[in-house]
Design a protein around this motif. Structure first.
Motif, PDB file in Angstrom:
ATOM      1  N   SER A 361     107.055 -50.249 -81.780  1.00 47.70           N
ATOM      2  CA  SER A 361     106.227 -49.157 -82.279  1.00 47.70           C
ATOM      3  C   SER A 361     104.752 -49.484 -82.091  1.00 47.70           C
ATOM      4  O   SER A 361     104.370 -50.654 -81.965  1.00 47.70           O
ATOM      5  N   PHE A 362     103.928 -48.472 -82.116  1.00 50.11           N
ATOM      6  CA  PHE A 362     102.489 -48.647 -81.935  1.00 50.11           C
ATOM      7  C   PHE A 362     101.900 -49.544 -83.027  1.00 50.11           C
ATOM      8  O   PHE A 362     100.992 -50.336 -82.774  1.00 50.11           O
ATOM      9  N   GLN A 363     102.438 -49.425 -84.254  1.00 45.58           N
ATOM     10  CA  GLN A 363     101.898 -50.180 -85.381  1.00 45.58           C
ATOM     11  C   GLN A 363     102.151 -51.681 -85.255  1.00 45.58           C
ATOM     12  O   GLN A 363     101.526 -52.475 -85.959  1.00 45.58           O
ATOM     13  N   GLU A 364     103.047 -52.092 -84.381  1.00 46.14           N
ATOM     14  CA  GLU A 364     103.341 -53.513 -84.200  1.00 46.14           C
ATOM     15  C   GLU A 364     102.372 -54.198 -83.255  1.00 46.14           C
ATOM     16  O   GLU A 364     102.437 -55.417 -83.062  1.00 46.14           O
ATOM     17  N   LEU A 365     101.466 -53.458 -82.653  1.00 41.28           N
ATOM     18  CA  LEU A 365     100.569 -54.013 -81.651  1.00 41.28           C
ATOM     19  C   LEU A 365      99.376 -54.699 -82.296  1.00 41.28           C
ATOM     20  O   LEU A 365      98.945 -54.359 -83.392  1.00 41.28           O
ATOM     21  N   THR A 366      98.828 -55.677 -81.608  1.00 42.90           N
ATOM     22  CA  THR A 366      97.534 -56.246 -81.943  1.00 42.90           C
ATOM     23  C   THR A 366      96.534 -55.772 -80.894  1.00 42.90           C
ATOM     24  O   THR A 366      96.907 -55.257 -79.831  1.00 42.90           O
ATOM     25  N   SER A 367      95.247 -55.951 -81.192  1.00 42.45           N
ATOM     26  CA  SER A 367      94.232 -55.441 -80.269  1.00 42.45           C
ATOM     27  C   SER A 367      92.995 -56.318 -80.290  1.00 42.45           C
ATOM     28  O   SER A 367      92.781 -57.100 -81.217  1.00 42.45           O
ATOM     29  N   GLU A 368      92.184 -56.160 -79.277  1.00 45.32           N
ATOM     30  CA  GLU A 368      90.895 -56.831 -79.206  1.00 45.32           C
ATOM     31  C   GLU A 368      89.911 -55.896 -78.530  1.00 45.32           C
ATOM     32  O   GLU A 368      90.289 -55.078 -77.683  1.00 45.32           O
ATOM     33  N   ILE A 369      88.647 -56.008 -78.922  1.00 43.45           N
ATOM     34  CA  ILE A 369      87.596 -55.155 -78.359  1.00 43.45           C
ATOM     35  C   ILE A 369      86.799 -55.951 -77.349  1.00 43.45           C
ATOM     36  O   ILE A 369      86.395 -57.084 -77.610  1.00 43.45           O
ATOM     37  N   SER A 370      86.583 -55.375 -76.198  1.00 50.22           N
ATOM     38  CA  SER A 370      85.782 -56.014 -75.150  1.00 50.22           C
ATOM     39  C   SER A 370      84.640 -55.085 -74.762  1.00 50.22           C
ATOM     40  O   SER A 370      84.823 -53.866 -74.655  1.00 50.22           O
ATOM     41  N   TYR A 371      83.455 -55.671 -74.575  1.00 51.15           N
ATOM     42  CA  TYR A 371      82.299 -54.891 -74.116  1.00 51.15           C
ATOM     43  C   TYR A 371      82.033 -55.104 -72.626  1.00 51.15           C
ATOM     44  O   TYR A 371      81.041 -54.622 -72.093  1.00 51.15           O
ATOM     45  N   ASP A 372      82.930 -55.806 -71.976  1.00 51.32           N
ATOM     46  CA  ASP A 372      82.793 -56.062 -70.542  1.00 51.32           C
ATOM     47  C   ASP A 372      83.415 -54.897 -69.782  1.00 51.32           C
ATOM     48  O   ASP A 372      84.532 -54.968 -69.288  1.00 51.32           O
ATOM     49  N   VAL A 373      82.694 -53.777 -69.720  1.00 50.74           N
ATOM     50  CA  VAL A 373      83.188 -52.547 -69.104  1.00 50.74           C
ATOM     51  C   VAL A 373      82.237 -52.113 -68.001  1.00 50.74           C
ATOM     52  O   VAL A 373      81.064 -52.461 -67.994  1.00 50.74           O
ATOM     53  N   SER A 374      82.765 -51.324 -67.069  1.00 46.81           N
ATOM     54  CA  SER A 374      81.953 -50.917 -65.914  1.00 46.81           C
ATOM     55  C   SER A 374      81.957 -49.417 -65.686  1.00 46.81           C
ATOM     56  O   SER A 374      81.275 -48.929 -64.802  1.00 46.81           O
ATOM     57  N   GLY A 375      82.732 -48.658 -66.463  1.00 47.40           N
ATOM     58  CA  GLY A 375      82.774 -47.211 -66.280  1.00 47.40           C
ATOM     59  C   GLY A 375      81.450 -46.562 -66.613  1.00 47.40           C
ATOM     60  O   GLY A 375      80.669 -47.069 -67.435  1.00 47.40           O
ATOM     61  N   GLU A 376      81.195 -45.415 -66.022  1.00 48.69           N
ATOM     62  CA  GLU A 376      79.902 -44.746 -66.158  1.00 48.69           C
ATOM     63  C   GLU A 376      79.575 -44.432 -67.617  1.00 48.69           C
ATOM     64  O   GLU A 376      78.457 -44.625 -68.069  1.00 48.69           O
TER      65      GLU A 376
END
Length: 495
Positions: A361-376
């Motif tokens: 399920s979606f609730q079982e996921l972990t996550s991390e935030i990254s600011y290394d992005v290249s989209g406009e």
């Protein structure tokens, strides 16, 4: 008598030839089963090799396959669904040609003329796959791509490499550079066709990454999914002939729904290799099997596709995410002004999705935030994991209404640690660096104050000027009236 002797001699030699042939026949007949038995034994041994994706807790169990290395990768997200020795260095054989055609399509227009040199025609291994193009003949680049992908023609791959880079050696450098740019980790290429060289190798993972880029190109996908192709005679290539694709999932020998294309490969050292792409129910899967025995490369590909399509699903992030509820963060609202509140500055991309096992399920996921992005318009990215296994990314975007903004969100690359699943008691905000935003606010406030100061100065100046004007008017009026009174004999009155 002489004729009888000749006849007898001829009969003797013929009998001897037949005897020797008969004597050799059992040896030849016994050799083939021996080879087949050895290949079958190797196949059985490879069937017992561990499947790394099956070791993930609660992950759908994948099928045992006879390939040394195998992978199923979702083409749009890069999520790995099935993994068996995916980083083992193996020989790719003619699946190399996916990279060759990808580079050619990027570097050349399809109407460019490719002329076949002596080295391109005669430099390939004798008896290897070809379409019989002669030295000095020429074809368009588009026809060459059909020759490479449908007929697996080695001389065509060599000619294209020379056309693009000037030499096959220089083209190999381009192949290695492109592979690195795509994110390949286990590859080194020395030729454009995949004929055996111990220094020419890749892995199931790298082949899948190359195929991911290949199938993003519509023309390559179309050519790579062609069952047969007719080469018409031209002034530069006088033969008229048709070739048939050997890939059974493409030519119809092994029908499968949603096939988008692929490439076969074989050398004695590489054994059977196969790359295939198929799309069903929003999933676009790439399957790679390496070091396999015929015809199991096709059968195993079908089993792996069935595994992927039946056990995984597309999950939209914005519809399920509650931990990063940007729309409720009232500070980040605007309607072309920083203090507006009609629409959010930041939002989760509504098209971002994950590839999840149906057992998770979606609730079982972990996550991390990254600011290394290249989209406009991207400000950050949220990477999602299940049991340390990557399942997809959602982008955090600037709203389209403020896409022109030059605000800098201090997006220097960082490597944050993975977060544990967030509980419902957590604050529903996304944490970002807003130092520059605050600086902009201060500048705007200063400009606003400056405008008010200038306005007050202008108003005061205007009133002062008006007073002086009135005073001058009264002075001249009194002076005029005084002259009039003096002229009539009146006495001056001083105030």
């Amino acid at each position: 008598m002489r004729h009888n002797r000749i006849y007898q001699a001829g009969t003797f030699f013929l009998s001897a030839f037949l005897y020797v042939t008969a004597a050799m026949t059992p040896i030849t007949a016994l050799a083939a089963p021996a080879d087949l038995n050895e290949a079958a034994a190797q196949q059985e041994e490879r069937l017992t090799l561990p499947i790394q994706s099956n070791e993930i807790e609660n992950w759908p169990e994948g099928p045992a396959v006879g390939a040394e290395g195998a992978i199923v990768l979702e083409a749009n997200t890069g999520v790995v669904l099935y993994a068996k020795n995916i980083h083992e260095k193996l020989y790719p054989a003619s699946t190399t040609k996916l990279l060759t055609c990808l580079i050619a399509a990027r570097e050349c227009s399809m109407d460019e003329i490719v002329t076949f040199s002596h080295d391109a025609v005669f430099g390939i291994q004798q008896g290897s796959s070809n379409i019989g193009i002669d030295e000095g003949q020429a074809m368009t680049m588009e026809e060459c791509l059909y020759g490479i992908l449908v007929a697996s023609a080695n001389e065509v791959a060599a000619a294209v490499a020379e056309h693009v880079a000037g030499s096959q050696e220089a083209f190999a450098d381009m192949m290695n550079e492109t592979a690195r740019e795509l994110g390949c980790q286990d590859s080194h290429f020395v030729n454009p066709h995949g004929l055996f060289d111990e220094n020419h190798y890749t892995s199931a993972y790298d082949l899948a990454i190359i195929a991911k880029a290949f199938f993003q190109n519509e023309l390559l996908s179309k050519i790579g999914n062609t069952p047969r192709h007719h080469f018409a005679a031209t002034a530069d290539q006088p033969d008229d002939f048709t070739v048939r694709n050997k890939h059974q999932l493409i030519n119809g020998d092994t029908p499968y729904e949603g096939i988008k294309g692929g490439k076969t490969g074989y050398t004695d050292e590489a054994r059977q290799t196969l790359v295939t792409c198929a799309e069903q129910n929003g999933l676009k899967l790439i399957c790679v099997v390496m070091k396999e025995e015929s015809p199991e490369q096709f059968n195993d590909t079908v089993r792996l596709f069935d595994y992927g399509f039946k056990n995984f699903t597309v999950t939209n992030v914005a519809e399920n995410e509650t931990r990063y509820n940007i729309d409720e963060t009232e500070f980040f609202h605007t309607s072309y002004d920083i203090f507006g509140n009609s629409s959010p500055i930041l939002s989760l991309n509504k098209d971002s999705y994950l590839i999840l096992p149906k057992t998770v399920s979606f609730q079982e996921l972990t996550s991390e935030i990254s600011y290394d992005v290249s989209g406009e318009n991207e400000v950050a990215a949220i990477n999602y994991y299940y049991e340390d296994t990557y399942v997809g990314t959602a982008s955090v975007d600037l709203a389209k209404a403020t896409a022109y903004s030059s605000y800098d969100f201090d997006s220097a690359p960082i490597t944050p640690a993975k977060t544990e699943p967030v509980t419902s008691g957590m604050d529903n905000t996304i944490f970002i660096n807003i130092k520059i935003v605050l600086l902009v606010i201060i500048i705007l406030a200063a400009l606003t104050i400056l405008v008010f100061v200038i306005r007050d100065l202008l108003i005061n100046y205007s009133f002062s000027g008006s007073s002086r004007s009135v005073s001058r008017k009264k002075y001249w009026t009194r002076k005029k009236h005084g002259r009039n009174r003096r002229s009539s004999g009146s006495r001056d009155i001083h105030f």
